[in-house]
Motif scaffolding. Structure first.
Motif, PDB file in Angstrom:
ATOM      1  N   LEU A  10     -20.451  13.931 -19.330  1.00 47.58           N
ATOM      2  CA  LEU A  10     -20.071  15.321 -19.582  1.00 47.58           C
ATOM      3  C   LEU A  10     -19.720  15.530 -21.055  1.00 47.58           C
ATOM      4  CD1 LEU A  10     -17.906  16.009 -16.413  1.00 47.58           C
ATOM      5  CD2 LEU A  10     -20.063  17.137 -16.981  1.00 47.58           C
ATOM      6  N   ALA A  11     -18.984  14.575 -21.622  1.00 43.51           N
ATOM      7  CA  ALA A  11     -18.606  14.691 -23.037  1.00 43.51           C
ATOM      8  C   ALA A  11     -19.844  14.708 -23.926  1.00 43.51           C
ATOM      9  CB  ALA A  11     -17.683  13.534 -23.420  1.00 43.51           C
ATOM     10  N   ALA A  12     -20.842  13.873 -23.588  1.00 44.02           N
ATOM     11  CA  ALA A  12     -22.075  13.836 -24.381  1.00 44.02           C
ATOM     12  C   ALA A  12     -22.833  15.159 -24.268  1.00 44.02           C
ATOM     13  CB  ALA A  12     -22.957  12.683 -23.905  1.00 44.02           C
ATOM     14  N   ARG A  13     -22.857  15.739 -23.053  1.00 49.61           N
ATOM     15  CA  ARG A  13     -23.555  17.018 -22.875  1.00 49.61           C
ATOM     16  C   ARG A  13     -22.833  18.144 -23.617  1.00 49.61           C
ATOM     17  NH1 ARG A  13     -25.624  13.051 -21.170  1.00 49.61           N
ATOM     18  NH2 ARG A  13     -26.981  12.907 -19.319  1.00 49.61           N
TER      19      ARG A  13
ATOM     20  N   LYS B  68     -16.194   6.469  -7.183  1.00 52.21           N
ATOM     21  CA  LYS B  68     -14.971   6.923  -7.882  1.00 52.21           C
ATOM     22  C   LYS B  68     -15.019   6.550  -9.369  1.00 52.21           C
ATOM     23  CE  LYS B  68     -12.081   6.563  -3.729  1.00 52.21           C
ATOM     24  NZ  LYS B  68     -13.178   6.095  -2.850  1.00 52.21           N
ATOM     25  N   ASP B  69     -16.241   6.566  -9.917  1.00 57.35           N
ATOM     26  CA  ASP B  69     -16.440   6.198 -11.315  1.00 57.35           C
ATOM     27  C   ASP B  69     -16.251   7.440 -12.191  1.00 57.35           C
ATOM     28  OD1 ASP B  69     -17.135   5.158 -13.738  1.00 57.35           O
ATOM     29  OD2 ASP B  69     -19.157   4.517 -13.164  1.00 57.35           O
ATOM     30  N   PHE B  70     -15.005   7.773 -12.447  1.00 60.26           N
ATOM     31  CA  PHE B  70     -14.708   8.942 -13.262  1.00 60.26           C
ATOM     32  C   PHE B  70     -15.074   8.724 -14.731  1.00 60.26           C
ATOM     33  CE2 PHE B  70     -11.757   9.397  -9.680  1.00 60.26           C
ATOM     34  CZ  PHE B  70     -12.023  10.715  -9.295  1.00 60.26           C
ATOM     35  N   ASP B  71     -14.966   7.477 -15.181  1.00 65.90           N
ATOM     36  CA  ASP B  71     -15.222   7.202 -16.598  1.00 65.90           C
ATOM     37  C   ASP B  71     -16.671   7.519 -16.981  1.00 65.90           C
ATOM     38  OD1 ASP B  71     -12.630   6.427 -16.949  1.00 65.90           O
ATOM     39  OD2 ASP B  71     -13.037   4.276 -16.711  1.00 65.90           O
ATOM     40  N   THR B  72     -17.619   7.044 -16.176  1.00 66.81           N
ATOM     41  CA  THR B  72     -19.028   7.295 -16.479  1.00 66.81           C
ATOM     42  C   THR B  72     -19.330   8.785 -16.462  1.00 66.81           C
ATOM     43  OG1 THR B  72     -19.737   5.153 -15.602  1.00 66.81           O
ATOM     44  CG2 THR B  72     -21.400   6.909 -15.717  1.00 66.81           C
TER      45      THR B  72
ATOM     46  N   ARG C 113     -28.352  20.066 -11.688  1.00 69.81           N
ATOM     47  CA  ARG C 113     -29.673  20.485 -11.193  1.00 69.81           C
ATOM     48  C   ARG C 113     -30.166  21.705 -11.960  1.00 69.81           C
ATOM     49  NH1 ARG C 113     -27.094  19.301  -6.124  1.00 69.81           N
ATOM     50  NH2 ARG C 113     -27.936  17.379  -5.215  1.00 69.81           N
ATOM     51  N   ALA C 114     -29.252  22.651 -12.196  1.00 71.93           N
ATOM     52  CA  ALA C 114     -29.639  23.847 -12.940  1.00 71.93           C
ATOM     53  C   ALA C 114     -30.072  23.506 -14.362  1.00 71.93           C
ATOM     54  CB  ALA C 114     -28.481  24.842 -12.966  1.00 71.93           C
ATOM     55  N   ALA C 115     -29.453  22.476 -14.927  1.00 68.20           N
ATOM     56  CA  ALA C 115     -29.762  22.077 -16.298  1.00 68.20           C
ATOM     57  C   ALA C 115     -30.884  21.047 -16.365  1.00 68.20           C
ATOM     58  CB  ALA C 115     -28.507  21.520 -16.973  1.00 68.20           C
ATOM     59  N   GLY C 116     -31.358  20.577 -15.205  1.00 71.34           N
ATOM     60  CA  GLY C 116     -32.419  19.574 -15.186  1.00 71.34           C
ATOM     61  C   GLY C 116     -31.980  18.252 -15.784  1.00 71.34           C
ATOM     62  N   ASP C 117     -30.824  17.734 -15.332  1.00 72.04           N
ATOM     63  CA  ASP C 117     -30.226  16.531 -15.924  1.00 72.04           C
ATOM     64  C   ASP C 117     -30.103  15.442 -14.849  1.00 72.04           C
ATOM     65  OD1 ASP C 117     -28.505  14.621 -17.085  1.00 72.04           O
ATOM     66  OD2 ASP C 117     -27.545  16.143 -18.325  1.00 72.04           O
ATOM     67  N   PRO C 118     -31.123  14.594 -14.664  1.00 74.22           N
ATOM     68  CA  PRO C 118     -31.098  13.585 -13.595  1.00 74.22           C
ATOM     69  C   PRO C 118     -29.936  12.608 -13.691  1.00 74.22           C
ATOM     70  CG  PRO C 118     -33.303  13.814 -14.518  1.00 74.22           C
ATOM     71  CD  PRO C 118     -32.378  14.580 -15.419  1.00 74.22           C
ATOM     72  N   ALA C 119     -29.573  12.174 -14.895  1.00 75.17           N
ATOM     73  CA  ALA C 119     -28.483  11.204 -15.049  1.00 75.17           C
ATOM     74  C   ALA C 119     -27.163  11.800 -14.578  1.00 75.17           C
ATOM     75  CB  ALA C 119     -28.381  10.761 -16.509  1.00 75.17           C
ATOM     76  N   LEU C 120     -26.932  13.045 -14.919  1.00 73.13           N
ATOM     77  CA  LEU C 120     -25.695  13.707 -14.517  1.00 73.13           C
ATOM     78  C   LEU C 120     -25.690  13.955 -13.007  1.00 73.13           C
ATOM     79  CD1 LEU C 120     -23.070  14.749 -15.710  1.00 73.13           C
ATOM     80  CD2 LEU C 120     -24.171  16.955 -16.094  1.00 73.13           C
TER      81      LEU C 120
END
Length: 245
Positions: free
Chosen positions: A229-232, A220-224, A202-209
């Motif tokens: 997070l890795a992309a960010r 429990k979708d840890f992979d997605t 929310r602080a970063a304005g990232d709707p997908a995250l």
């Protein structure tokens, strides 16, 4: 016609003129010590900027355990308590602080989850500030309106801007979250992780995250979540390595 000093003195002594008021500080929170119980470096850096521009001295701890240890030694004037912490719920600390009134600090709950306001207020908080933090004036106003000596302080600055926190702190938080995701935490720690990442998003304005974090407890979708997070993290690296975005 200007009033002479002797005439003004005579009017004051005989009750015909108000006593001159001493000047108030242009820094509304000057002289106050603020303790932030906040695990996010990104949010903490924003608080550092707010407090610096308001004249307050900021101390920070990351866990409930550290907060209780700090309070055995120091007595802050104001406490900003995040409701989601690595070792428990901030509302438990707020409940304990409420028992110290009227001698305890002003307690403000903070969270990236708007629904947490009701929890904080039921626990006994004086007020609540939603993350990402609002303007400087709103931040100061929320604290000032609960201070017993607020009549002796200046009004909040007419400043609608929000200081920009250190982007390096954001990357540190993203890397911390990615490390937790790799552990595939269970139950309570998974709820903490979801709240931490959602607040950061929310602080970063990232709707997908935000969506991936808030659905973590059900899917429990840890992979997605880890891929996002890795992309960010990868996106932020260029800014510090001189490569551009």
């Amino acid at each position: 016609m200007p009033i002479s000093q002797s005439s003004l003195l005579d009017r004051i002594l005989h009750g015909r003129a108000p006593l001159p008021q001493p000047p108030v500080s242009v820094l509304p929170l000057q002289g106050l010590t603020v303790l932030a119980v906040e695990d996010s470096r990104f949010a903490s850096d924003a608080l550092r900027l707010f407090c610096h521009r308001s004249g307050a001295r900021l101390r920070r701890v990351e866990t409930l355990r550290a907060a209780y240890a700090h309070l055995r030694v120091y007595r802050p004037d104001v406490m900003l308590v995040d409701l989601g912490l690595p070792d428990g719920r901030g509302d438990a600390l707020i409940c304990d602080l409420a028992l110290q009134r009227p001698h305890g600090p002003v307690v403000i709950g903070i969270s990236g989850d708007p629904s947490a306001q009701a929890i904080a207020m039921m626990a006994g908080a004086h007020g609540f500030i939603e993350k990402p933090f609002p303007s400087l004036a709103l931040f100061q106003g929320e604290i000032l309106r609960h201070l017993p000596d607020r009549a002796d302080r200046s009004t909040p600055m007419a400043d609608a801007t929000t200081p920009t926190a250190d982007p390096l702190a954001l990357r540190d938080d993203l890397e911390h979250a990615a490390g937790l995701v790799r552990l595939h935490p269970q139950a309570g720690q998974r709820r903490y992780l979801a709240g931490f990442v959602a607040g950061l998003a929310r602080a970063a304005g990232d709707p997908a995250l935000i969506a991936a974090a808030t659905s973590l407890n059900e899917t429990k979708d840890f992979d997605t979540l880890h891929q996002l997070l890795a992309a960010r993290i990868e996106t932020t690296k260029g800014a510090f390595d001189g490569e551009g975005p």
